[in-house]
Motif scaffolding. Structure first.
Motif, PDB file in Angstrom:
ATOM      1  N   GLU A  78      18.588   2.939   4.673  1.00  0.00           N
ATOM      2  CA  GLU A  78      18.784   2.410   3.335  1.00  0.00           C
ATOM      3  C   GLU A  78      18.659   0.889   3.269  1.00  0.00           C
ATOM      4  O   GLU A  78      18.312   0.327   2.242  1.00  0.00           O
ATOM      5  CB  GLU A  78      20.148   2.833   2.800  1.00  0.00           C
ATOM      6  N   ASP A  79      18.916   0.208   4.364  1.00  0.00           N
ATOM      7  CA  ASP A  79      18.923  -1.254   4.345  1.00  0.00           C
ATOM      8  C   ASP A  79      17.612  -1.874   4.838  1.00  0.00           C
ATOM      9  O   ASP A  79      17.541  -3.070   5.041  1.00  0.00           O
ATOM     10  CB  ASP A  79      20.090  -1.773   5.176  1.00  0.00           C
ATOM     11  N   CYS A  80      16.582  -1.073   5.042  1.00  0.00           N
ATOM     12  CA  CYS A  80      15.312  -1.586   5.557  1.00  0.00           C
ATOM     13  C   CYS A  80      14.156  -1.251   4.615  1.00  0.00           C
ATOM     14  O   CYS A  80      14.099  -0.165   4.047  1.00  0.00           O
ATOM     15  CB  CYS A  80      14.997  -0.984   6.919  1.00  0.00           C
ATOM     16  N   SER A  81      13.256  -2.201   4.474  1.00  0.00           N
ATOM     17  CA  SER A  81      12.035  -1.987   3.696  1.00  0.00           C
ATOM     18  C   SER A  81      11.006  -2.998   4.183  1.00  0.00           C
ATOM     19  O   SER A  81      11.303  -3.849   5.009  1.00  0.00           O
ATOM     20  CB  SER A  81      12.303  -2.158   2.202  1.00  0.00           C
ATOM     21  N   GLY A  82       9.800  -2.894   3.673  1.00  0.00           N
ATOM     22  CA  GLY A  82       8.793  -3.832   4.115  1.00  0.00           C
ATOM     23  C   GLY A  82       7.448  -3.612   3.464  1.00  0.00           C
ATOM     24  O   GLY A  82       7.347  -3.011   2.395  1.00  0.00           O
ATOM     25  N   GLN A  83       6.423  -4.079   4.149  1.00  0.00           N
ATOM     26  CA  GLN A  83       5.045  -3.986   3.685  1.00  0.00           C
ATOM     27  C   GLN A  83       4.201  -3.389   4.794  1.00  0.00           C
ATOM     28  O   GLN A  83       4.551  -3.497   5.974  1.00  0.00           O
ATOM     29  CB  GLN A  83       4.500  -5.373   3.344  1.00  0.00           C
ATOM     30  N   TYR A  84       3.083  -2.792   4.412  1.00  0.00           N
ATOM     31  CA  TYR A  84       2.157  -2.275   5.414  1.00  0.00           C
ATOM     32  C   TYR A  84       0.734  -2.534   4.956  1.00  0.00           C
ATOM     33  O   TYR A  84       0.470  -2.781   3.786  1.00  0.00           O
ATOM     34  CB  TYR A  84       2.373  -0.774   5.651  1.00  0.00           C
ATOM     35  N   SER A  85      -0.160  -2.488   5.912  1.00  0.00           N
ATOM     36  CA  SER A  85      -1.586  -2.591   5.619  1.00  0.00           C
ATOM     37  C   SER A  85      -2.329  -1.720   6.624  1.00  0.00           C
ATOM     38  O   SER A  85      -1.806  -1.401   7.692  1.00  0.00           O
ATOM     39  CB  SER A  85      -2.060  -4.039   5.695  1.00  0.00           C
ATOM     40  N   VAL A  86      -3.524  -1.328   6.265  1.00  0.00           N
ATOM     41  CA  VAL A  86      -4.346  -0.498   7.136  1.00  0.00           C
ATOM     42  C   VAL A  86      -5.487  -1.366   7.638  1.00  0.00           C
ATOM     43  O   VAL A  86      -6.249  -1.922   6.844  1.00  0.00           O
ATOM     44  CB  VAL A  86      -4.876   0.744   6.395  1.00  0.00           C
ATOM     45  N   ALA A  87      -5.576  -1.489   8.956  1.00  0.00           N
ATOM     46  CA  ALA A  87      -6.629  -2.298   9.575  1.00  0.00           C
ATOM     47  C   ALA A  87      -7.654  -1.371  10.235  1.00  0.00           C
ATOM     48  O   ALA A  87      -7.289  -0.337  10.799  1.00  0.00           O
ATOM     49  CB  ALA A  87      -6.027  -3.227  10.623  1.00  0.00           C
ATOM     50  N   ASN A  88      -8.891  -1.730  10.151  1.00  0.00           N
ATOM     51  CA  ASN A  88      -9.976  -0.958  10.773  1.00  0.00           C
ATOM     52  C   ASN A  88     -10.027   0.479  10.273  1.00  0.00           C
ATOM     53  O   ASN A  88     -10.512   1.360  10.973  1.00  0.00           O
ATOM     54  CB  ASN A  88      -9.855  -0.962  12.302  1.00  0.00           C
ATOM     55  N   GLY A  89      -9.452   0.742   9.113  1.00  0.00           N
ATOM     56  CA  GLY A  89      -9.469   2.076   8.551  1.00  0.00           C
ATOM     57  C   GLY A  89      -8.580   3.068   9.262  1.00  0.00           C
ATOM     58  O   GLY A  89      -8.558   4.247   8.922  1.00  0.00           O
ATOM     59  N   GLN A  90      -7.810   2.623  10.283  1.00  0.00           N
ATOM     60  CA  GLN A  90      -6.981   3.582  10.998  1.00  0.00           C
ATOM     61  C   GLN A  90      -5.651   3.030  11.503  1.00  0.00           C
ATOM     62  O   GLN A  90      -4.667   3.750  11.534  1.00  0.00           O
ATOM     63  CB  GLN A  90      -7.756   4.175  12.169  1.00  0.00           C
ATOM     64  N   ASP A  91      -5.566   1.789  11.915  1.00  0.00           N
ATOM     65  CA  ASP A  91      -4.308   1.234  12.408  1.00  0.00           C
ATOM     66  C   ASP A  91      -3.446   0.802  11.234  1.00  0.00           C
ATOM     67  O   ASP A  91      -3.883   0.044  10.376  1.00  0.00           O
ATOM     68  CB  ASP A  91      -4.561   0.028  13.315  1.00  0.00           C
ATOM     69  N   ILE A  92      -2.215   1.274  11.218  1.00  0.00           N
ATOM     70  CA  ILE A  92      -1.281   0.957  10.148  1.00  0.00           C
ATOM     71  C   ILE A  92      -0.302  -0.081  10.692  1.00  0.00           C
ATOM     72  O   ILE A  92       0.431   0.198  11.637  1.00  0.00           O
ATOM     73  CB  ILE A  92      -0.540   2.226   9.681  1.00  0.00           C
ATOM     74  N   ILE A  93      -0.315  -1.259  10.132  1.00  0.00           N
ATOM     75  CA  ILE A  93       0.551  -2.342  10.587  1.00  0.00           C
ATOM     76  C   ILE A  93       1.692  -2.466   9.587  1.00  0.00           C
ATOM     77  O   ILE A  93       1.461  -2.684   8.396  1.00  0.00           O
ATOM     78  CB  ILE A  93      -0.236  -3.652  10.716  1.00  0.00           C
ATOM     79  N   ILE A  94       2.917  -2.313  10.079  1.00  0.00           N
ATOM     80  CA  ILE A  94       4.102  -2.286   9.222  1.00  0.00           C
ATOM     81  C   ILE A  94       5.019  -3.446   9.607  1.00  0.00           C
ATOM     82  O   ILE A  94       5.358  -3.608  10.773  1.00  0.00           O
ATOM     83  CB  ILE A  94       4.863  -0.953   9.397  1.00  0.00           C
ATOM     84  N   THR A  95       5.416  -4.224   8.621  1.00  0.00           N
ATOM     85  CA  THR A  95       6.383  -5.300   8.818  1.00  0.00           C
ATOM     86  C   THR A  95       7.647  -4.909   8.081  1.00  0.00           C
ATOM     87  O   THR A  95       7.605  -4.644   6.881  1.00  0.00           O
ATOM     88  CB  THR A  95       5.840  -6.636   8.266  1.00  0.00           C
ATOM     89  N   VAL A  96       8.758  -4.862   8.815  1.00  0.00           N
ATOM     90  CA  VAL A  96      10.013  -4.353   8.264  1.00  0.00           C
ATOM     91  C   VAL A  96      11.097  -5.425   8.319  1.00  0.00           C
ATOM     92  O   VAL A  96      11.220  -6.139   9.310  1.00  0.00           O
ATOM     93  CB  VAL A  96      10.486  -3.105   9.055  1.00  0.00           C
ATOM     94  N   SER A  97      11.892  -5.496   7.263  1.00  0.00           N
ATOM     95  CA  SER A  97      13.064  -6.371   7.212  1.00  0.00           C
ATOM     96  C   SER A  97      14.289  -5.497   6.939  1.00  0.00           C
ATOM     97  O   SER A  97      14.240  -4.614   6.082  1.00  0.00           O
ATOM     98  CB  SER A  97      12.932  -7.392   6.087  1.00  0.00           C
TER      99      SER A  97
END
Length: 139
Positions: A78-97
């Motif tokens: 409940e206390d974590c959220s963030g942003q993600y992006s898809v690189a190279n059409g397959q790698d999902i990079i997630i940044t969480v706070s």
């Protein structure tokens, strides 16, 4: 005259590379479509000083994460959220706070496997002994 031809050639080459580069970039929403939705933890891998093993997640206490089309990531915590992006059409990079807990900021990398499972591994901070998480799409 020589400078004009050189400038023109440089401009043409620059334009050609720019057009190629723009064709390779997919719109964010199109890239994110491969992961958008809710995912439930199926099993996790942990190693504590020796060989690790996969452990089934407790279905009575499901851990669900969500990827929204706008790039938002919502954690099962409940206390974590963030942003993600898809690189190279397959790698999902997630940044969480996270607002609580030992680790306030983290980065994860995910990949959808040929089986349809989503595997996520922490990259910062990393697990010294190894850890990984497998999710199954639920929505």
């Amino acid at each position: 005259m020589k400078i004009t031809y050189t400038s023109l050639l440089f401009f043409i080459l620059l334009s050609a590379f720019q057009c190629q580069h723009q064709e390779d970039i997919k719109p964010r929403s199109e890239n994110n479509a491969i992961v958008t939705g809710k995912w439930q933890l199926e099993e996790y891998y942990m190693s504590i000083g020796g060989p690790g093993s996969w452990t089934k997640a407790d279905p009575a206490q499901p851990s669900i994460i969500e990827f929204k089309a706008n790039g938002d990531y919502i954690s099962g915590k409940e206390d974590c959220s963030g942003q993600y992006s898809v690189a190279n059409g397959q790698d999902i990079i997630i940044t969480v706070s996270c607002s609580t807990g030992y680790v306030k900021q983290s980065e994860l990398i995910g990949k959808i496997q040929p089986t349809g499972e989503l595997t996520i591994v922490p990259t910062s901070p990393t697990c010294i002994e190894g850890c990984s998480y497998k999710y199954k799409r639920i929505k």
